[in-house]
Design an enzyme around this catalytic site. Sequence first.
Site, PDB file in Angstrom:
ATOM      1  N   THR A 340      17.118  25.867  60.241  1.00  0.00           N
ATOM      2  CA  THR A 340      17.112  26.212  61.661  1.00  0.00           C
ATOM      3  C   THR A 340      18.459  25.885  62.307  1.00  0.00           C
ATOM      4  O   THR A 340      19.278  25.177  61.732  1.00  0.00           O
ATOM      5  CB  THR A 340      16.014  25.442  62.427  1.00  0.00           C
ATOM      6  N   CYS A 341      18.644  26.353  63.531  1.00  0.00           N
ATOM      7  CA  CYS A 341      19.912  26.141  64.230  1.00  0.00           C
ATOM      8  C   CYS A 341      19.996  24.776  64.897  1.00  0.00           C
ATOM      9  O   CYS A 341      20.966  24.482  65.592  1.00  0.00           O
ATOM     10  CB  CYS A 341      20.105  27.229  65.268  1.00  0.00           C
ATOM     11  N   ASP A 342      18.978  23.943  64.706  1.00  0.00           N
ATOM     12  CA  ASP A 342      18.960  22.635  65.339  1.00  0.00           C
ATOM     13  C   ASP A 342      19.629  21.598  64.437  1.00  0.00           C
ATOM     14  O   ASP A 342      19.337  21.534  63.245  1.00  0.00           O
ATOM     15  CB  ASP A 342      17.491  22.234  65.590  1.00  0.00           C
ATOM     16  N   ASN A 379      12.107  28.959  65.004  1.00  0.00           N
ATOM     17  CA  ASN A 379      13.251  29.826  64.691  1.00  0.00           C
ATOM     18  C   ASN A 379      12.855  30.998  63.775  1.00  0.00           C
ATOM     19  O   ASN A 379      13.693  31.627  63.167  1.00  0.00           O
ATOM     20  CB  ASN A 379      14.357  29.005  63.983  1.00  0.00           C
TER      21      ASN A 379
END
Length: 396
Positions: A340-342, A379
């Site tokens: 994910t982009c986290d 996501n």
Amino acid sequence: MSVILPNLPAASVRVSEIVNKLPEREQIESAAALHGTPVMLLDCDVIRSQYRALRQALPEAAAHFALKPLPHPAVVKTLLQEGANFDLATNGEVDLVRAAGVSGKRTIHTHPIKRDSDIRHALEYGCTVFVIDNFNELEKFSKYRDQAELLIRLSFRNADAYSDLSKKFGCSPDGALELIQQAYQLGIRIKGLSFHVGSQTADPQKYVTAIQTCGDVFRRVSELGLPKLSTLDIGGGFPVHYIDKVMSIGEFCVPIRQALAEFPESVDVISEPGRFIVAPAIISVASVMGQAERDGKTWYYLDDGLYGSYSGMIYDHAVYPVEALHTEGELYPSVLAGPTCDSIDVISEDIMLPKLKNGDLVIGRMMGAYTAASASEFNFFPKAKIVVLNEPSDLL
Ligand SMILES: *Cc1c(COP(=O)(O)O)cnc(C)c1O
């Protein structure tokens, strides 16, 4: 009837006899090739051996498998064939065991806080034993006094457990006695006491103290001339070996058995194991999606992470043994990140790994408990599919 499994991967497949007999590495490769990644391999033979090991270590306590860590039909069917009972907490869990053919008589409902509709759903199924820890909850059973029997949950705090299950639930011994008296006045049957010393409890003395405190309550109940308590539920919490070594289950249960020996034989002892039964039964398999050099380390980005199968790192405070499937070659300091982009989505900041190519497989062991159960699709990264090995046939 359709069963709703909100937290489970959409697809779950059983494999052929040929795959069941392959060596582990080939099983993993064939599952990844056939189903794609992320994928989890759930081995029902491990469920069987864990259940048998616990029953042998603690023969006096009938084990009620707590569904919460891995609410999967293959686990329920396997354990049903082993003769297990079940610990339910929600309507979804009721529906799952019912669909698997479990009789309500084999179940207890242990959520201390329930809506009237939850109580009715369980009663209609045939589950008649419930847990309470306060007067508000006790009163809900006035109208079911002819059908339901109750266990009163005591609280024993445990800061060392992965999850302290006595912060949110449970009452004091004095509080339990008061509830027992109130129940008597309301004509509600109290079957006994329950507790949960905390999940992944490494020290069996936590159980010993709790069992002894329950013993005092049992005695005070008889001294007051109230109907005798018949059941002691010692909960779950039994530990498994992730990274830090824990006692073998046999050794762990020795002091527990000694404490239980102080109770009259007429008392039914039961347990609610969850993690111990399922944790070692799943290997998770992810692939490298891409990689980058940052600050002298290689970062590998996998297609599974903290929002997926590794969610237990957040919710359960677990750290799993993770390795590359192929371990040949020199090792380098590496970082394993989720997809994910986290930036919180990092499985390991510091792990020694061989050079991996995109598409190479990384496996996590001991990933059966509190993993898939709490995974999300944040996501839009899909949850791991669960592939079932050595599943029982439907013919009982
Ligand atoms: C979660 C839970 C269990 C299972 O605990 P483990 O630590 O996984 O063995 C048992 N009983 C209750 C009431 C629970 O909430």
